[in-house]
Design an enzyme around this catalytic site. Structure first.
Site, PDB file in Angstrom:
ATOM      1  N   GLU A  47      42.538  42.884  47.461  1.00 58.32           N
ATOM      2  CA  GLU A  47      41.468  42.760  46.464  1.00 58.32           C
ATOM      3  C   GLU A  47      41.277  44.030  45.635  1.00 58.32           C
ATOM      4  O   GLU A  47      41.150  45.125  46.187  1.00 58.32           O
ATOM      5  CB  GLU A  47      40.127  42.441  47.144  1.00 58.32           C
ATOM      6  N   ASP A  69      34.816  44.229  39.489  1.00 60.04           N
ATOM      7  CA  ASP A  69      33.504  43.580  39.451  1.00 60.04           C
ATOM      8  C   ASP A  69      32.379  44.600  39.260  1.00 60.04           C
ATOM      9  O   ASP A  69      31.511  44.426  38.422  1.00 60.04           O
ATOM     10  CB  ASP A  69      33.304  42.811  40.761  1.00 60.04           C
ATOM     11  N   SER A  76      30.784  36.175  44.686  1.00 59.48           N
ATOM     12  CA  SER A  76      32.073  36.447  45.335  1.00 59.48           C
ATOM     13  C   SER A  76      32.197  35.771  46.693  1.00 59.48           C
ATOM     14  O   SER A  76      33.311  35.533  47.157  1.00 59.48           O
ATOM     15  CB  SER A  76      32.283  37.954  45.492  1.00 59.48           C
ATOM     16  N   ASP A 108      38.385  41.070  41.664  1.00 56.74           N
ATOM     17  CA  ASP A 108      37.000  40.586  41.673  1.00 56.74           C
ATOM     18  C   ASP A 108      36.398  40.794  40.289  1.00 56.74           C
ATOM     19  O   ASP A 108      36.363  41.915  39.780  1.00 56.74           O
ATOM     20  CB  ASP A 108      36.193  41.330  42.741  1.00 56.74           C
ATOM     21  N   HIS A 135      29.872  44.938  36.198  1.00 59.19           N
ATOM     22  CA  HIS A 135      28.409  44.835  36.372  1.00 59.19           C
ATOM     23  C   HIS A 135      27.730  45.999  35.654  1.00 59.19           C
ATOM     24  O   HIS A 135      26.658  45.841  35.077  1.00 59.19           O
ATOM     25  CB  HIS A 135      28.027  44.885  37.860  1.00 59.19           C
ATOM     26  N   ASP A 147      37.918  35.732  41.506  1.00 62.26           N
ATOM     27  CA  ASP A 147      36.922  34.819  42.066  1.00 62.26           C
ATOM     28  C   ASP A 147      35.961  34.312  40.992  1.00 62.26           C
ATOM     29  O   ASP A 147      35.370  33.254  41.106  1.00 62.26           O
ATOM     30  CB  ASP A 147      36.159  35.483  43.220  1.00 62.26           C
ATOM     31  N   HIS A 148      35.818  35.118  39.922  1.00 65.19           N
ATOM     32  CA  HIS A 148      34.930  34.788  38.795  1.00 65.19           C
ATOM     33  C   HIS A 148      35.096  35.908  37.780  1.00 65.19           C
ATOM     34  O   HIS A 148      35.714  36.933  38.077  1.00 65.19           O
ATOM     35  CB  HIS A 148      33.466  34.713  39.249  1.00 65.19           C
TER      36      HIS A 148
HETATM   37 MG    MG Z   1      34.821  41.382  46.115  1.00 61.06          MG
HETATM   38 ZN    ZN Z   2      29.797  40.757  41.154  1.00 52.93          ZN
END
Ligand code: MG
Ligand code: ZN
Length: 358
Positions: free
Chosen positions: A246, A251, A77, A36, A255, A293-294
Site C-alpha cells: 500500500e 490519501d 478505506s 490509498d 486530505h 480503494d477510493h
Molecule cells: Mg490506507
Molecule cells: Zn482517507
C-alpha cells in the site's frame, strides 16, 4: 499440402495456440498495489511530474473500479479495502466483517489455507485500515490494538510498515512481539535488519506509529526495498504467494490538499511497482494489479506543462470523493481487469485466477 486440408490444419493450429494461450493466463503469484486515495488525477499528476517515466501507467491492461460502500456512496478505506480483500461490500469503518459484524474470510486467509505465502507492506501502521482489511476482522477500524492481535494468527508471513506501539506499547501491557518470535517471526525495527533477515517469517516494524512523509524523513526507497524483500521471502514458496503493498500516504497528502506530497507519494508507490514489475517480467508467472480503494481530495488538474514536468490542480474536498478509480494490470490473467468493474469483482477475479476456493 492438399488444398482441402489447409483450412482444417489452420483451425487445428489456432486451437492449439489458443489452448496454450489460455494456460498462460493463470498466474502463480499475485501482487496487489493499493494507492490509498489514488484517483486518475493523482496518477496523471505523477505521470506529468515524472516526464512520463512511471511504470504502472504503461501496463497493458487498464480498467476502472466502482468504490461505493454498502451504506455510503463515498467509501472509506476500511470498506474499500474489505471489498478488495473479501469480495463483499460492507459499511464504512468496518474491517473484513459484514454490516452485521460477522467475519468475512480474506484472500490472505484463503490463500494461506491453500498453502500459499502471504504478505502486507504499507507506509502507514500495519494495523491501519488498508493492510488490516487483509489480515484482521473488526467492526471498528480504529481498534488498532485488537487489530494487532490478528497478526498472531499468522495470516501474513511477512508484514512491514509502522505500528510498533500497537504491538509493544499497549493498554493491556502485552508485548505481542514475544508471541510473534515464538511463532518463528524475525521481528526487526530497521531497514538494515530487515534486509539482513534470513527468516521466512518477518515482522518489520519501522516506526512507533505511521512512517513519516518522505520530506519528513522516510527513506524514499523504503517502500521499494520492503517490496523487494517481501517478494524475495515469499517467492521461496513453490505454491505461490500473494503480496499487498500500500502507498498509504497518497490519501493523507490529498486530505491535506498538498499537491507536492500527493505526487511524491504516487511516485513512491511507482518505485515499489517497478521492483515487482522487474520480478514479474523475469518470473513470467506473476500478476500485478495496481488500483486504489477510493479517490481522495476531489483533485482536478487545472494547469501544467509537459516540457516543464510540472502540474497544478485544485482540490474539491478535504475528504474522499465518489469517482471510479483506475486499475492497471500486468502479467498472466491481466485481461480480467479491463473495463468497469465493482471493487468486489477484483477479489473474485483474484480467486478465480489463482484457482483458490472461497
Ligand atoms: Mg490506507
Ligand atoms: Zn482517507
Amino acid at each position: 499440402m492438399n488444398k482441402r486440408l489447409i483450412f482444417p490444419a489452420i483451425v487445428l493450429i489456432m486451437l492449439v495456440l489458443t489452448a496454450a494461450g489460455r494456460k498462460e493466463q493463470k498466474p502463480l503469484n499475485l501482487i496487489i498495489f493499493i494507492g490509498d486515495g489514488m484517483g486518475t488525477d493523482q496518477v496523471y499528476a505523477g505521470m506529468t511530474a515524472s516526464g512520463f517515466t512511471m511504470t504502472f501507467p504503461a501496463f497493458p491492461v487498464t480498467g476502472f473500479s466502482k468504490t461505493y460502500a454498502a451504506n455510503r456512496y463515498i467509501t472509506d478505506s476500511a470498506a474499500g479495502g474489505t471489498a478488495i480483500s473479501t469480495g463483499e461490500k460492507t459499511n464504512n469503518g468496518m474491517i473484513a466483517v459484514r454490516p452485521d459484524s460477522t467475519e468475512i474470510p480474506t484472500i490472505m486467509e484463503i490463500a494461506r489455507k491453500a498453502g500459499l505465502s502471504t504478505g502486507v507492506v504499507a507506509t502507514s501502521t500495519v494495523t491501519h485500515a488498508t493492510p488490516a482489511s487483509f489480515v484482521a476482522h473488526d467492526a471498528s477500524r480504529g481498534s488498532y490494538e485488537d487489530i494487532a492481535k490478528w497478526f498472531l494468527k499468522g495470516t501474513a508471513d511477512v508484514f512491514i510498515g509502522g505500528g510498533i506501539n500497537h504491538f509493544r506499547a499497549r493498554s493491556d501491557s502485552a508485548d505481542l512481539t514475544v508471541e510473534l518470535k515464538k511463532m518463528g517471526y524475525d521481528v526487526v525495527y530497521s531497514m538494515n535488519d530487515l534486509n539482513n533477515s534470513k527468516s521466512g517469517r518477518i515482522a518489520g516494524l519501522l516506526a512507533e506509529e505511521s512512517m513519516p512523509y518522505i520530506d519528513e524523513g522516510r527513506d524514499p526507497y523504503f517502500l521499494a526495498a520492503a517490496t523487494d524483500k517481501a517478494i524475495s521471502v515469499l517467492s521461496r514458496n513453490k505454491k505461490g504467494f500473494i503480496l499487498m503493498v500500500e502507498g498509504s500516504q497518497i490519501d493523507w497528502a490529498a486530505h491535506d490538499n498538498n499537491m507536492k506530497r500527493t505526487i511524491d507519494e504516487v511516485l513512491d508507490l511507482d518505485r515499489a511497482v517497478r521492483v515487482a514489475y522487474d520480478y514479474a517480467k523475469k518470473s513470467g508467472n506473476t500478476l500485478i494489479v495496481v488500483t486504489a480503494d477510493h479517490e481522495t481530495g476531489g483533485l482536478s488538474l487545472t494547469g501544467g506543462s509537459i516540457d516543464g514536468m510540472n502540474v497544478s490542480g485544485t482540490f474539491g474536498t478535504k475528504g474522499h470523493s465518489a469517482v471510479m478509480v483506475p486499475v492497471f494490470a500486468f502479467g498472466p490473467g491481466a485481461s480480467a481487469f479491463s473495463g468497469v468493474q465493482d471493487n468486489t469483482d477484483l477479489f473474485h477475479d483474484f480467486i478465480e485466477l489463482l484457482s483458490l476456493k472461497k
